[in-house]
Design an enzyme around this catalytic site. Structure first.
Site, PDB file in Angstrom:
ATOM      1  N   LYS A  66      50.911  17.621 -57.285  1.00 31.36           N
ATOM      2  CA  LYS A  66      51.428  16.545 -58.132  1.00 31.36           C
ATOM      3  C   LYS A  66      52.347  15.595 -57.364  1.00 31.36           C
ATOM      4  O   LYS A  66      52.335  14.385 -57.619  1.00 31.36           O
ATOM      5  CB  LYS A  66      52.134  17.131 -59.350  1.00 31.36           C
ATOM      6  CG  LYS A  66      51.190  17.885 -60.277  1.00 31.36           C
ATOM      7  CD  LYS A  66      51.909  18.467 -61.477  1.00 31.36           C
ATOM      8  CE  LYS A  66      50.956  19.244 -62.364  1.00 31.36           C
ATOM      9  NZ  LYS A  66      51.622  19.804 -63.558  1.00 31.36           N
ATOM     10  N   ASP A 101      51.502  15.274 -68.557  1.00 33.15           N
ATOM     11  CA  ASP A 101      52.166  16.512 -68.957  1.00 33.15           C
ATOM     12  C   ASP A 101      53.257  16.246 -69.991  1.00 33.15           C
ATOM     13  O   ASP A 101      53.454  17.040 -70.920  1.00 33.15           O
ATOM     14  CB  ASP A 101      52.780  17.214 -67.742  1.00 33.15           C
ATOM     15  CG  ASP A 101      51.740  17.878 -66.860  1.00 33.15           C
ATOM     16  OD1 ASP A 101      50.631  18.175 -67.362  1.00 33.15           O
ATOM     17  OD2 ASP A 101      52.024  18.111 -65.672  1.00 33.15           O
ATOM     18  N   ALA A 125      63.042  24.895 -62.501  1.00 33.21           N
ATOM     19  CA  ALA A 125      63.539  23.603 -62.002  1.00 33.21           C
ATOM     20  C   ALA A 125      62.509  22.885 -61.136  1.00 33.21           C
ATOM     21  O   ALA A 125      62.865  22.037 -60.326  1.00 33.21           O
ATOM     22  CB  ALA A 125      64.819  23.828 -61.205  1.00 33.21           C
TER      23      ALA A 125
END
Length: 270
Positions: A66, A101, A125
């Site tokens: 990503k 997302d 995180a």
């Protein structure tokens, strides 16, 4: 040449349900598109992307690609800019990067009757945590608590909260617990938290939305004895719907023709 080829890339990728989801949607829409999967790691991403020809319409990207896709994009939508993560590339007009997302989380929760949460706890995180944070803001969150094994890794999320004008704090998993309305777990599938800690979190954590969906129930969901636990399959489905909108007409906010039938067909193959 008509751009009709699509795929999901990532590493690992054999487990991905995206080909079945997309194929079901394309059949309802009457599209003769081909959607496959390919194992691509972070080091091989740039070369693989450069090797695509004009027959390619777009890509779905999963971990660990990503951030690489973000850097490769020539344009970015708002959610991609905020999160630094691209999970969808539209290739028929340059390399347009999108993050579905965020909307996938919001849509999945809405489908379960959850359209607001003032206090949110995010577990993890990483890149998905950034999407969870933006989604929480869109749900009206006033405060967001990020829990991570190494809280210093959440510095970027705290900064993102400042950018979005919402209070974000970072702490360890075992810090004192205050009640929240919603817990979004963005931990990798298979992550095991101490059962006692997970049970204590369930007592103050409200609804659990766990992005993990295989296997289900996850270890965390099994320990969530004091609240409702939702699988990440809903996010998988809804972010895929938004990807198909992008591949079809370049805008994830515009519904597909006969979208209810598309969603029903996709649910049937999950």
């Amino acid at each position: 040449m008509s751009a009709s080829r699509l795929a999901v890339w990532g590493d690992p990728i054999a487990h991905s349900k995206s080909p079945q989801l997309h194929a079901a949607a394309y059949q309802v829409l009457g599209l003769g598109w081909q959607y496959t999967r390919r194992r691509v790691d972070a080091e091989g991403f740039a070369e693989a992307l450069d090797g695509l020809d004009d027959s390619w319409c777009g890509l779905s990207l999963t971990m660990p690609l990503k951030e690489q896709a973000f850097r490769a994009s020539t344009t970015l939508d708002r959610h991609a800019r905020l999160t630094g993560a691209v999970n969808t590339l539209l290739l028929s007009d340059g390399r347009r990067g999108f993050n579905t997302d965020v909307g996938g989380i919001v849509d999945a929760l809405a489908a379960e009757g959850i359209d607001a949460a003032a206090r949110v706890r995010i577990l993890g995180a990483g890149a998905t945590a950034a999407s969870a944070l933006v989604a929480s803001v869109e749900l009206g969150a006033e405060s967001i608590e990020v829990r991570a094994r190494r809280p210093e890794r959440a510095a970027g999320l705290v900064a993102l909260g400042e950018q979005l004008d919402v209070d974000v704090t970072a702490t360890s998993f075992d810090a004192a617990l205050e009640p929240v309305d919603l817990t979004i777990a963005t931990l990798p599938s298979g992550t095991v938290l101490d059962h006692g800690l997970a049970a204590r979190m369930s007592g103050s954590g409200g609804v659990l939305f766990d992005v993990a969906y295989s296997p289900w129930p996850s270890t965390l969901a099994t320990a969530w004895v004091d609240g409702r636990a939702l699988s990440g399959e809903g996010m998988l489905l809804r972010q895929a719907v938004r990807q198909i909108r992008i591949f079809a007409h370049g805008d994830q906010s515009v519904p597909l023709p006969s979208e209810a039938a598309v969603v029903a067909a996709m649910k049937a193959v999950l």
